[in-house]
Write a protein that holds these residues in place. Structure first.
Motif, PDB file in Angstrom:
ATOM      1  N   LEU A 285      -6.307  38.216 -33.572  1.00 36.48           N
ATOM      2  CA  LEU A 285      -5.763  38.870 -32.379  1.00 36.48           C
ATOM      3  C   LEU A 285      -4.279  38.570 -32.202  1.00 36.48           C
ATOM      4  CD1 LEU A 285      -8.539  38.488 -29.641  1.00 36.48           C
ATOM      5  CD2 LEU A 285      -8.241  40.277 -31.352  1.00 36.48           C
ATOM      6  N   SER A 286      -3.884  37.340 -32.494  1.00 34.35           N
ATOM      7  CA  SER A 286      -2.480  36.979 -32.308  1.00 34.35           C
ATOM      8  C   SER A 286      -1.572  37.658 -33.318  1.00 34.35           C
ATOM      9  CB  SER A 286      -2.301  35.458 -32.399  1.00 34.35           C
ATOM     10  OG  SER A 286      -2.644  34.987 -33.693  1.00 34.35           O
ATOM     11  N   GLY A 287      -2.135  38.160 -34.430  1.00 34.33           N
ATOM     12  CA  GLY A 287      -1.347  38.853 -35.437  1.00 34.33           C
ATOM     13  C   GLY A 287      -1.239  40.346 -35.224  1.00 34.33           C
ATOM     14  N   MET A 288      -1.854  40.871 -34.149  1.00 39.11           N
ATOM     15  CA  MET A 288      -1.836  42.305 -33.908  1.00 39.11           C
ATOM     16  C   MET A 288      -0.551  42.734 -33.211  1.00 39.11           C
ATOM     17  SD  MET A 288      -5.808  42.786 -32.653  1.00 39.11           S
ATOM     18  CE  MET A 288      -5.661  44.564 -32.416  1.00 39.11           C
ATOM     19  N   SER A 289      -0.079  43.926 -33.551  1.00 39.35           N
ATOM     20  CA  SER A 289       1.080  44.477 -32.841  1.00 39.35           C
ATOM     21  C   SER A 289       0.655  45.081 -31.513  1.00 39.35           C
ATOM     22  CB  SER A 289       1.773  45.537 -33.704  1.00 39.35           C
ATOM     23  OG  SER A 289       0.890  46.604 -34.006  1.00 39.35           O
ATOM     24  N   CYS A 290      -0.622  45.393 -31.367  1.00 35.91           N
ATOM     25  CA  CYS A 290      -1.173  45.893 -30.105  1.00 35.91           C
ATOM     26  C   CYS A 290      -2.176  44.856 -29.604  1.00 35.91           C
ATOM     27  CB  CYS A 290      -1.854  47.240 -30.313  1.00 35.91           C
ATOM     28  SG  CYS A 290      -2.474  47.984 -28.793  1.00 35.91           S
ATOM     29  N   PRO A 291      -1.728  43.789 -28.953  1.00 34.70           N
ATOM     30  CA  PRO A 291      -2.638  42.717 -28.561  1.00 34.70           C
ATOM     31  C   PRO A 291      -3.730  43.203 -27.617  1.00 34.70           C
ATOM     32  CG  PRO A 291      -0.351  42.044 -28.328  1.00 34.70           C
ATOM     33  CD  PRO A 291      -0.343  43.533 -28.541  1.00 34.70           C
ATOM     34  N   VAL A 292      -4.915  42.653 -27.786  1.00 32.17           N
ATOM     35  CA  VAL A 292      -6.006  42.937 -26.870  1.00 32.17           C
ATOM     36  C   VAL A 292      -6.162  41.750 -25.921  1.00 32.17           C
ATOM     37  CG1 VAL A 292      -7.197  44.323 -28.602  1.00 32.17           C
ATOM     38  CG2 VAL A 292      -7.791  41.915 -28.332  1.00 32.17           C
ATOM     39  N   TYR A 293      -6.844  41.996 -24.819  1.00 33.99           N
ATOM     40  CA  TYR A 293      -7.145  40.908 -23.884  1.00 33.99           C
ATOM     41  C   TYR A 293      -8.383  40.186 -24.397  1.00 33.99           C
ATOM     42  CZ  TYR A 293      -7.933  38.444 -19.476  1.00 33.99           C
ATOM     43  OH  TYR A 293      -8.098  37.479 -18.514  1.00 33.99           O
ATOM     44  N   LEU A 294      -8.250  38.895 -24.660  1.00 30.40           N
ATOM     45  CA  LEU A 294      -9.372  38.097 -25.130  1.00 30.40           C
ATOM     46  C   LEU A 294     -10.170  37.580 -23.942  1.00 30.40           C
ATOM     47  CD1 LEU A 294     -11.016  36.627 -27.278  1.00 30.40           C
ATOM     48  CD2 LEU A 294      -9.324  34.768 -27.177  1.00 30.40           C
ATOM     49  N   LEU A 295     -11.422  38.065 -23.816  1.00 24.55           N
ATOM     50  CA  LEU A 295     -12.352  37.510 -22.840  1.00 24.55           C
ATOM     51  C   LEU A 295     -12.940  36.247 -23.461  1.00 24.55           C
ATOM     52  CD1 LEU A 295     -14.108  40.819 -21.783  1.00 24.55           C
ATOM     53  CD2 LEU A 295     -12.811  39.336 -20.252  1.00 24.55           C
ATOM     54  N   ASP A 296     -12.263  35.150 -23.252  1.00 25.27           N
ATOM     55  CA  ASP A 296     -12.572  33.903 -23.954  1.00 25.27           C
ATOM     56  C   ASP A 296     -13.717  33.182 -23.242  1.00 25.27           C
ATOM     57  OD1 ASP A 296     -12.612  31.551 -25.332  1.00 25.27           O
ATOM     58  OD2 ASP A 296     -10.449  31.206 -25.243  1.00 25.27           O
ATOM     59  N   ILE A 297     -14.934  33.395 -23.714  1.00 26.35           N
ATOM     60  CA  ILE A 297     -16.124  32.875 -23.039  1.00 26.35           C
ATOM     61  C   ILE A 297     -16.802  31.750 -23.815  1.00 26.35           C
ATOM     62  CG2 ILE A 297     -16.565  35.065 -21.867  1.00 26.35           C
ATOM     63  CD1 ILE A 297     -18.677  35.681 -23.988  1.00 26.35           C
ATOM     64  N   THR A 298     -16.171  31.267 -24.877  1.00 27.47           N
ATOM     65  CA  THR A 298     -16.842  30.305 -25.755  1.00 27.47           C
ATOM     66  C   THR A 298     -17.127  28.988 -25.051  1.00 27.47           C
ATOM     67  OG1 THR A 298     -15.803  31.306 -27.682  1.00 27.47           O
ATOM     68  CG2 THR A 298     -16.767  29.131 -27.965  1.00 27.47           C
ATOM     69  N   LEU A 299     -16.125  28.361 -24.455  1.00 35.38           N
ATOM     70  CA  LEU A 299     -16.341  27.066 -23.806  1.00 35.38           C
ATOM     71  C   LEU A 299     -17.384  27.165 -22.705  1.00 35.38           C
ATOM     72  CD1 LEU A 299     -15.632  24.099 -23.285  1.00 35.38           C
ATOM     73  CD2 LEU A 299     -13.800  24.889 -21.761  1.00 35.38           C
ATOM     74  N   MET A 300     -17.269  28.172 -21.850  1.00 37.41           N
ATOM     75  CA  MET A 300     -18.201  28.278 -20.733  1.00 37.41           C
ATOM     76  C   MET A 300     -19.635  28.510 -21.205  1.00 37.41           C
ATOM     77  SD  MET A 300     -17.242  31.998 -19.070  1.00 37.41           S
ATOM     78  CE  MET A 300     -15.503  31.583 -18.915  1.00 37.41           C
ATOM     79  N   THR A 301     -19.809  29.172 -22.357  1.00 36.18           N
ATOM     80  CA  THR A 301     -21.165  29.379 -22.876  1.00 36.18           C
ATOM     81  C   THR A 301     -21.660  28.163 -23.650  1.00 36.18           C
ATOM     82  OG1 THR A 301     -20.218  30.571 -24.771  1.00 36.18           O
ATOM     83  CG2 THR A 301     -21.046  31.888 -22.933  1.00 36.18           C
ATOM     84  N   GLN A 302     -20.765  27.420 -24.274  1.00 37.88           N
ATOM     85  CA  GLN A 302     -21.185  26.164 -24.898  1.00 37.88           C
ATOM     86  C   GLN A 302     -21.834  25.246 -23.870  1.00 37.88           C
ATOM     87  OE1 GLN A 302     -17.253  25.366 -27.029  1.00 37.88           O
ATOM     88  NE2 GLN A 302     -18.684  24.409 -28.453  1.00 37.88           N
ATOM     89  N   MET A 303     -21.308  25.256 -22.657  1.00 39.07           N
ATOM     90  CA  MET A 303     -21.826  24.386 -21.604  1.00 39.07           C
ATOM     91  C   MET A 303     -23.180  24.851 -21.064  1.00 39.07           C
ATOM     92  SD  MET A 303     -18.416  23.636 -19.357  1.00 39.07           S
ATOM     93  CE  MET A 303     -17.007  22.738 -19.992  1.00 39.07           C
ATOM     94  N   ARG A 304     -23.463  26.165 -21.166  1.00 39.39           N
ATOM     95  CA  ARG A 304     -24.632  26.713 -20.477  1.00 39.39           C
ATOM     96  C   ARG A 304     -25.887  26.754 -21.354  1.00 39.39           C
ATOM     97  NH1 ARG A 304     -24.386  29.193 -15.638  1.00 39.39           N
ATOM     98  NH2 ARG A 304     -26.628  28.750 -15.796  1.00 39.39           N
ATOM     99  N   ILE A 305     -26.282  25.598 -21.864  1.00 38.57           N
ATOM    100  CA  ILE A 305     -27.509  25.527 -22.654  1.00 38.57           C
ATOM    101  C   ILE A 305     -28.724  25.895 -21.803  1.00 38.57           C
ATOM    102  CG2 ILE A 305     -27.907  23.074 -22.159  1.00 38.57           C
ATOM    103  CD1 ILE A 305     -28.838  22.818 -25.119  1.00 38.57           C
TER     104      ILE A 305
END
Length: 345
Positions: A285-305
């Motif tokens: 994503l950081s290498g794109m010329s048209c950046p997208v919005y990253l819905l970064d849900i990894t940490l919050m889902t790691q916590m929600r076992i």
């Protein structure tokens, strides 16, 4: 391609007005991806899936399937340096009147799509809707009063897949001909990860293709990187950001290893270990010329076992689901972040 790349840079400067190269940091300096789960039983859950949203899929309706504990319904995501704005379904529908929003991805994408349709229907319960299964891959939920369509297009890998009687399933890492189905949409929310992790475990022979070369043994994460890069190049070449906003639904953690998620009734807290695939997503994503919005849900889902259906999928105790998510539940938070991202809050 150069024309749209130029538009992407200009368009995102106007639409997002943010500084982070991955665009999950809001303009007010708040990163929604960092925080903790806190109990908020005065406001959560945001709906009762059985009472408010009869269209919720059986596998996600954990209470209806007999889950006895209720604590998992009452958690609110609290970012470290701000508060996540409340979801306002009426405002969402008014702003997207006459628009089309499409989730493109696997069953985790479906999980988020069902959450959003339920959140919006709960906000306007007397407003007529239509739920149409237009094909085995495309399902459309339309709010008729608002002429607003919320769609889910099933596409677990994003790149093209061919089926050969002798060679088995061939994942074409540099081909994305199915992308024409993404045209004419106002908001695109992409997701791909989990199917890549299962390719080695598939009972069907899976091979990869780049150009004319067939590769029989490739690390799935290397294949994921190539496939995601192919998708990113399509976005750069074809998306006009003045007409279409693009987001990427980050990797939702599963808890299939070890003892699984059975009888887990409370979230984890504190730092979590690095999760496979996340660095690949960030780098692409950081290498794109048209950046997208990253819905970064990894940490919050790691916590929600505690947030998975486990045995409460309606399929009995022979199947434990520690990958998908109960509704109401964690995906509602993903849509709260989506709402904040789309409206620039």
């Amino acid at each position: 391609m150069a024309f749209f790349s130029w538009l992407c840079v200009l368009g995102f400067t106007v639409l997002w007005s943010v500084a982070s190269p991955l665009f999950h940091v809001q303009g007010n300096g708040c990163d929604f991806s960092l925080g903790n789960w806190v109990v908020d039983d005065s406001y959560y859950p945001l709906y009762d899936a059985s009472r408010d949203c009869p269209f919720i899929g059986q596998g996600f309706n954990c209470l209806k399937n007999g889950r006895p504990d209720l604590e998992y319904l009452k958690y609110r995501w609290k970012p470290s340096s701000c508060d996540l704005p409340r979801f306002n379904g009426v405002d969402f529908l008014e702003r997207y009147r006459g628009k089309k929003i499409m989730f493109v991805g696997d069953s985790i994408s479906n999980n988020m799509w069902q959450s959003l349709t339920c959140l919006l229907h709960t906000a306007v319960p007397k407003s007529n809707y239509a739920l149409q299964v237009l094909s085995k891959h495309l399902t459309v939920f339309t709010f008729l009063e608002y002429d607003a369509s919320i769609m889910w297009l099933k596409n677990g890998l994003l790149v093209d897949v061919a089926h050969d009687k002798e060679k088995g399933r061939i994942v074409k890492l540099d081909s994305i001909k199915s992308a024409h189905k993404w045209n004419g949409v106002d908001v695109l929310i992409f997701n791909t990860y989990h199917w890549w992790t299962h390719l080695r475990d598939s009972k069907t022979l899976v091979q990869f293709q780049v150009g004319n070369e067939i590769i029989k043994d490739m690390n799935p994460m290397e294949a994921y990187k190539i496939g995601l890069t192919t998708w990113s190049k399509w976005v750069d070449a074809n998306i006009d950001p003045s007409k279409t906003r693009v987001l990427f639904q980050g990797i939702a953690a599963s808890h299939t290893e070890g003892k699984g998620c059975l009888n887990r009734t409370h979230p984890h807290h504190g730092p979590q270990p690095p999760y496979p695939g996340v660095e690949i997503v960030q780098n692409v994503l950081s290498g794109m010329s048209c950046p997208v919005y990253l819905l970064d849900i990894t940490l919050m889902t790691q916590m929600r076992i505690d947030g998975h259906p486990s045995f409460y999928t309606g399929k009995g105790t022979s199947y434990e689901d520690c990958s998908h998510w109960c509704l109401a539940g964690a995906p509602d938070t993903w849509n709260e972040i989506l709402y904040a991202a789309l409206l620039g809050l």
